[in-house]
Motif scaffolding. Structure first.
Motif, PDB file in Angstrom:
ATOM      1  N   PRO A 291      19.492  -1.264 -11.712  1.00 53.68           N
ATOM      2  CA  PRO A 291      20.085  -0.430 -12.768  1.00 53.68           C
ATOM      3  C   PRO A 291      19.854   1.070 -12.581  1.00 53.68           C
ATOM      4  N   LEU A 292      18.744   1.465 -11.984  1.00 45.66           N
ATOM      5  CA  LEU A 292      18.478   2.907 -11.850  1.00 45.66           C
ATOM      6  C   LEU A 292      19.362   3.549 -10.787  1.00 45.66           C
ATOM      7  N   THR A 293      19.423   2.935  -9.615  1.00 46.70           N
ATOM      8  CA  THR A 293      20.102   3.594  -8.494  1.00 46.70           C
ATOM      9  C   THR A 293      21.507   3.059  -8.235  1.00 46.70           C
ATOM     10  N   MET A 324      13.592   3.092   4.482  1.00 50.36           N
ATOM     11  CA  MET A 324      13.277   4.468   4.084  1.00 50.36           C
ATOM     12  C   MET A 324      12.219   4.458   2.981  1.00 50.36           C
ATOM     13  N   ASP A 325      11.309   5.408   3.048  1.00 50.78           N
ATOM     14  CA  ASP A 325      10.304   5.525   1.983  1.00 50.78           C
ATOM     15  C   ASP A 325      10.141   7.007   1.666  1.00 50.78           C
ATOM     16  N   LEU A 326      10.197   7.358   0.365  1.00 49.76           N
ATOM     17  CA  LEU A 326      10.066   8.773  -0.008  1.00 49.76           C
ATOM     18  C   LEU A 326       8.620   9.219   0.253  1.00 49.76           C
ATOM     19  N   ASP A 327       8.508  10.424   0.796  1.00 41.62           N
ATOM     20  CA  ASP A 327       7.167  10.916   1.160  1.00 41.62           C
ATOM     21  C   ASP A 327       6.442  11.489  -0.054  1.00 41.62           C
ATOM     22  N   HIS A 328       5.186  11.146  -0.143  1.00 40.70           N
ATOM     23  CA  HIS A 328       4.308  11.650  -1.222  1.00 40.70           C
ATOM     24  C   HIS A 328       4.975  11.601  -2.588  1.00 40.70           C
ATOM     25  N   PHE A 329       5.593  10.499  -2.862  1.00 45.34           N
ATOM     26  CA  PHE A 329       6.358  10.419  -4.098  1.00 45.34           C
ATOM     27  C   PHE A 329       5.455  10.358  -5.330  1.00 45.34           C
ATOM     28  N   LYS A 330       4.255   9.852  -5.100  1.00 46.43           N
ATOM     29  CA  LYS A 330       3.289   9.780  -6.191  1.00 46.43           C
ATOM     30  C   LYS A 330       3.012  11.191  -6.736  1.00 46.43           C
ATOM     31  N   ASN A 331       2.920  12.139  -5.792  1.00 45.60           N
ATOM     32  CA  ASN A 331       2.690  13.541  -6.187  1.00 45.60           C
ATOM     33  C   ASN A 331       3.815  14.069  -7.063  1.00 45.60           C
ATOM     34  N   GLY A 337       6.525  14.666 -13.446  1.00 49.52           N
ATOM     35  CA  GLY A 337       6.750  13.609 -14.443  1.00 49.52           C
ATOM     36  C   GLY A 337       7.626  12.483 -13.902  1.00 49.52           C
ATOM     37  N   HIS A 338       7.521  11.362 -14.571  1.00 51.37           N
ATOM     38  CA  HIS A 338       8.218  10.153 -14.129  1.00 51.37           C
ATOM     39  C   HIS A 338       9.735  10.287 -14.209  1.00 51.37           C
ATOM     40  N   GLN A 339      10.186  11.037 -15.244  1.00 46.95           N
ATOM     41  CA  GLN A 339      11.642  11.192 -15.413  1.00 46.95           C
ATOM     42  C   GLN A 339      12.251  11.931 -14.243  1.00 46.95           C
ATOM     43  N   MET A 340      11.546  12.990 -13.826  1.00 57.16           N
ATOM     44  CA  MET A 340      12.017  13.758 -12.676  1.00 57.16           C
ATOM     45  C   MET A 340      11.989  12.853 -11.436  1.00 57.16           C
ATOM     46  N   GLY A 341      10.943  12.027 -11.339  1.00 62.55           N
ATOM     47  CA  GLY A 341      10.833  11.081 -10.221  1.00 62.55           C
ATOM     48  C   GLY A 341      12.052  10.163 -10.189  1.00 62.55           C
ATOM     49  N   ASP A 342      12.455   9.677 -11.358  1.00 61.48           N
ATOM     50  CA  ASP A 342      13.632   8.792 -11.437  1.00 61.48           C
ATOM     51  C   ASP A 342      14.893   9.517 -10.970  1.00 61.48           C
ATOM     52  N   ARG A 343      15.037  10.758 -11.418  1.00 60.06           N
ATOM     53  CA  ARG A 343      16.238  11.531 -11.015  1.00 60.06           C
ATOM     54  C   ARG A 343      16.272  11.701  -9.507  1.00 60.06           C
ATOM     55  N   LEU A 344      15.087  11.963  -8.924  1.00 58.28           N
ATOM     56  CA  LEU A 344      15.025  12.144  -7.468  1.00 58.28           C
ATOM     57  C   LEU A 344      15.356  10.850  -6.721  1.00 58.28           C
ATOM     58  N   LEU A 345      14.855   9.749  -7.277  1.00 53.87           N
ATOM     59  CA  LEU A 345      15.137   8.442  -6.662  1.00 53.87           C
ATOM     60  C   LEU A 345      16.643   8.184  -6.647  1.00 53.87           C
ATOM     61  N   LYS A 346      17.267   8.488  -7.782  1.00 54.44           N
ATOM     62  CA  LYS A 346      18.705   8.268  -7.937  1.00 54.44           C
ATOM     63  C   LYS A 346      19.493   9.140  -6.960  1.00 54.44           C
ATOM     64  N   GLY A 366      11.841  -1.557  -2.656  1.00 52.39           N
ATOM     65  CA  GLY A 366      10.600  -1.502  -3.443  1.00 52.39           C
ATOM     66  C   GLY A 366      10.714  -0.329  -4.387  1.00 52.39           C
ATOM     67  N   GLY A 367       9.628   0.125  -4.961  1.00 52.51           N
ATOM     68  CA  GLY A 367       9.655   1.238  -5.927  1.00 52.51           C
ATOM     69  C   GLY A 367      10.442   2.421  -5.409  1.00 52.51           C
ATOM     70  N   GLU A 368       9.967   3.043  -4.310  1.00 53.64           N
ATOM     71  CA  GLU A 368      10.687   4.198  -3.764  1.00 53.64           C
ATOM     72  C   GLU A 368      10.995   3.948  -2.296  1.00 53.64           C
ATOM     73  N   GLU A 369      11.276   2.670  -2.030  1.00 53.85           N
ATOM     74  CA  GLU A 369      11.653   2.282  -0.665  1.00 53.85           C
ATOM     75  C   GLU A 369      13.055   1.702  -0.675  1.00 53.85           C
ATOM     76  N   ALA A 438       6.073   6.225  11.393  1.00 52.37           N
ATOM     77  CA  ALA A 438       6.637   7.515  10.964  1.00 52.37           C
ATOM     78  C   ALA A 438       5.746   8.154   9.917  1.00 52.37           C
ATOM     79  N   LYS A 439       5.200   7.364   9.020  1.00 51.82           N
ATOM     80  CA  LYS A 439       4.291   7.882   7.991  1.00 51.82           C
ATOM     81  C   LYS A 439       2.997   8.388   8.644  1.00 51.82           C
ATOM     82  N   GLN A 440       2.474   7.563   9.545  1.00 53.78           N
ATOM     83  CA  GLN A 440       1.198   7.887  10.178  1.00 53.78           C
ATOM     84  C   GLN A 440       1.273   9.138  11.036  1.00 53.78           C
TER      85      GLN A 440
HETATM   86  P1  GH3 Z   1       3.870   7.963   1.069  1.00 50.90           P
HETATM   87  O1  GH3 Z   1       4.910   6.944   0.843  1.00 50.90           O
HETATM   88  O2  GH3 Z   1       4.392   9.173   1.651  1.00 50.90           O
HETATM   89  O3  GH3 Z   1       2.717   7.395   1.816  1.00 50.90           O
HETATM   90  O4  GH3 Z   1       3.311   8.410  -0.334  1.00 50.90           O
HETATM   91  P2  GH3 Z   1       3.731   7.867  -1.734  1.00 50.90           P
HETATM   92  O5  GH3 Z   1       3.069   8.664  -2.780  1.00 50.90           O
HETATM   93  O6  GH3 Z   1       5.171   7.813  -1.828  1.00 50.90           O
HETATM   94  O7  GH3 Z   1       3.111   6.447  -1.624  1.00 50.90           O
HETATM   95  P3  GH3 Z   1       3.020   5.181  -2.514  1.00 50.90           P
HETATM   96  O8  GH3 Z   1       3.867   4.129  -1.929  1.00 50.90           O
HETATM   97  O9  GH3 Z   1       1.556   4.874  -2.616  1.00 50.90           O
HETATM   98  O10 GH3 Z   1       3.539   5.547  -3.921  1.00 50.90           O
HETATM   99  C1  GH3 Z   1       4.795   5.185  -4.389  1.00 50.90           C
HETATM  100  C2  GH3 Z   1       4.968   5.802  -5.719  1.00 50.90           C
HETATM  101  O11 GH3 Z   1       6.328   5.710  -6.102  1.00 50.90           O
HETATM  102  C3  GH3 Z   1       4.176   5.111  -6.800  1.00 50.90           C
HETATM  103  C4  GH3 Z   1       5.027   5.215  -7.999  1.00 50.90           C
HETATM  104  O12 GH3 Z   1       4.509   6.127  -8.922  1.00 50.90           O
HETATM  105  C5  GH3 Z   1       6.357   5.755  -7.506  1.00 50.90           C
HETATM  106  N1  GH3 Z   1       7.423   4.936  -7.950  1.00 50.90           N
HETATM  107  C6  GH3 Z   1       7.732   3.675  -7.596  1.00 50.90           C
HETATM  108  N2  GH3 Z   1       8.828   3.265  -8.296  1.00 50.90           N
HETATM  109  C7  GH3 Z   1       9.204   4.290  -9.087  1.00 50.90           C
HETATM  110  C8  GH3 Z   1      10.249   4.462 -10.038  1.00 50.90           C
HETATM  111  O13 GH3 Z   1      11.063   3.602 -10.292  1.00 50.90           O
HETATM  112  N3  GH3 Z   1      10.353   5.658 -10.651  1.00 50.90           N
HETATM  113  C9  GH3 Z   1       9.445   6.659 -10.398  1.00 50.90           C
HETATM  114  N4  GH3 Z   1       9.568   7.828 -11.031  1.00 50.90           N
HETATM  115  N5  GH3 Z   1       8.476   6.520  -9.529  1.00 50.90           N
HETATM  116  C10 GH3 Z   1       8.314   5.345  -8.871  1.00 50.90           C
END
Ligand code: GH3
Ligand code: MG
Ligand code: MG
Length: 450
Positions: A291-293, A324-331, A337-346, A366-369, A438-440
């Motif tokens: 539903p998000l993306t 694909m995996d977003l880099d440092h997405f936790k940061n 904030g989570h909302q901005m994270g969602d917008r970026l994911l989309k 996965g979450g941001e994969e 690639a991450k390493q």
């Molecule tokens: P890296 O992959 O570069 O090693 O670092 P990372 O910070 O992206 O690594 P990690 O896989 O540990 O963290 C994934 C983060 O993605 C954790 C979680 O907060 C965020 N995330 C996962 N799913 C969602 C989502 O649906 N929405 C948002 N906003 N964040 C999400």
């Protein structure tokens, strides 16, 4: 007047009585002609006149019976044959074979018998038409019930609309995201233009059937030339008063009352079937998409991966995977904030999808994969496409108030048969390992398994 079984008895009685009356008046008649009354009224002569009158009556009756009855018999046996033929065709469900020769009586008489035969022919014609309508409606309903795909439904329904109304061309328009889009079209020039016309809009918005004589906007593509239809019918497809689409049909002649009745019968079933198809489509989407993306969810995506892998093995063609995996997405989440994270994911999903071709499958793994399945892609293709994704995301940015938010991705890939694996899981494993590498080794880069 009722037709009774006593017609010929009545006729016989009338003719004999009439003969006897002639016999009775005959002696008076001959006296006027100068025969002496002594002869004319002799009992013997009188009796002879009566006898002759009665015989003439009987003879007339027999003659009339012979001539009329044989013709009536001919008519009734013809009617019986037509009736049996019609019954056979109806049982076979093939009323197309009801030709003029086989389903009508030859009419060569201009009197009342001819009128009866003509009336019978008209009756058979009407009956055959309604049997045909019934048969068509049944086939149409079966088709509607067994079709769950919009395009197939629109194509098949249009074919039936055309066949059973003698139309020369037509199109089916379906509503999609507030727009009427062409779902099927046959013999119509520039079908897209027609969806913009006023009568289509009125039919859709007001739910009214429109009949237009000699419309300017529509041209039918004939074998030799284009021509303007004499009449078009534009009608909405609705379910519970909710408009779902519009059907436009055109013909070189005006539509008959029978054809319009058929259309009305078809129209109701079509509205219901269209609603079912759209509901099914929505459910399928809900079950398959994230539903998000808006890309495939993991469950359905992996099923597609399995199908594509089997196909690649069967046809000895390439199949590439990019993870694909977003880099440092936790940061990003922590800072903006989570909302901005969602917008970026989309927005990342949108960029990744824009790089892919039609036929490629994008999955939120996965979450941001994300995982992209690329039929026919080799190692080189993966590197090229992966780089395009990486650069696209690197170059994009979202605004958070005054601040610009950017993100990068790391990409790992593996392709079959560059990697000689037997199962898609093994290929996934290799792509995952490349992503890990690639991450390493610094992130924001693409690594493909050699
Ligand atoms: P890296 O992959 O570069 O090693 O670092 P990372 O910070 O992206 O690594 P990690 O896989 O540990 O963290 C994934 C983060 O993605 C954790 C979680 O907060 C965020 N995330 C996962 N799913 C969602 C989502 O649906 N929405 C948002 N906003 N964040 C999400
Ligand atoms: Mg990450
Ligand atoms: Mg991750």
């Amino acid at each position: 007047m009722r037709i009774t079984k006593k017609v010929f008895t009545d006729l016989g009685i009338w003719m004999v009585v009439f003969g006897l009356m002639i016999g009775i008046v005959f002696p008076w008649f001959v006296t006027i002609l100068g025969v002496p009354s002594s002869i004319a009224f002799k009992p013997g002569f009188f009796a002879a006149c009566l006898g002759a009158g009665a015989l003439a009556g009987i003879f007339n009756f027999l003659l009339a019976r012979f001539i009329v009855a044989t013709r009536i018999k001919l008519l009734s046996s013809g009617m019986r044959q037509v009736e049996e033929h019609l019954q056979d065709l109806n049982h076979q469900g093939n009323l197309d074979n009801c030709t003029y020769e086989s389903c009508s009586l030859p009419v060569d008489s201009e009197d009342e018998l001819g009128d009866s035969a003509r009336a019978f022919n008209r009756l058979v014609e009407t009956l055959a038409y309604s049997l045909e309508t019934q048969e068509a409606l049944q086939t149409f309903s079966e088709m509607l019930a067994s079709t769950l795909e919009l395009e197939t439904l629109a194509e098949k329904s249009l074919e039936m609309f055309l066949d059973h109304t003698g139309s020369d061309g037509g199109l089916v328009l379906c509503e999609s995201a507030g727009q009427l889009e062409v779902a099927a079209s046959r013999g119509i020039k520039d079908p897209e233009m027609i969806s913009e016309s006023d009568y289509v809009k009125i039919a859709f918005q007001k739910g009214e059937i429109q009949k237009v004589q000699l419309p300017n906007e529509i041209k039918i593509e004939g074998v030799l030339a284009e021509f303007r239809p004499r009449e078009i019918i534009v009608f909405p497809a609705k379910y519970k008063e909710v408009p779902l689409g519009v059907v436009v049909l055109g013909k070189t002649e005006a539509y008959t009352a029978g054809e319009q009745i058929r259309l009305e019968l078809f129209r109701q079933g079509f509205g219901l079937a269209l609603n079912n198809v759209l509901a099914h489509d929505r459910l399928q989407r809900l079950a398959a998409l994230d539903p998000l993306t808006g890309v495939y969810n993991r469950r359905f995506g992996l099923r597609r991966l399995h199908e594509e892998f089997e196909r690649a093995v069967r046809s000895s063609s390439h199949l590439g995977l990019l993870m694909m995996d977003l880099d440092h997405f936790k940061n990003v989440n922590d800072v903006y904030g989570h909302q901005m994270g969602d917008r970026l994911l989309k927005s990342s999903a949108t960029i990744i999808r824009s790089v892919l071709r039609e036929g490629d499958v994008l999955i939120r793994y996965g979450g941001e994969e994300f995982l992209a399945v690329l039929p026919a892609a080799s190692n080189d293709d993966l590197m090229l496409i992966g780089e395009r994704m990486r650069r696209g995301i690197e170059a994009s940015a979202l605004m958070d108030g005054e601040q610009t938010v950017r993100v990068t991705i790391s990409v790992g890939g593996a392709a079959y048969p560059n990697q000689n694996v037997e199962k898609e899981d093994a290929l996934l494993q290799l792509a995952d390992e490349s992503l890990y590498k690639a991450k390493q080794t610094g992130r924001n880069q693409v690594i493909i398994s050699e």
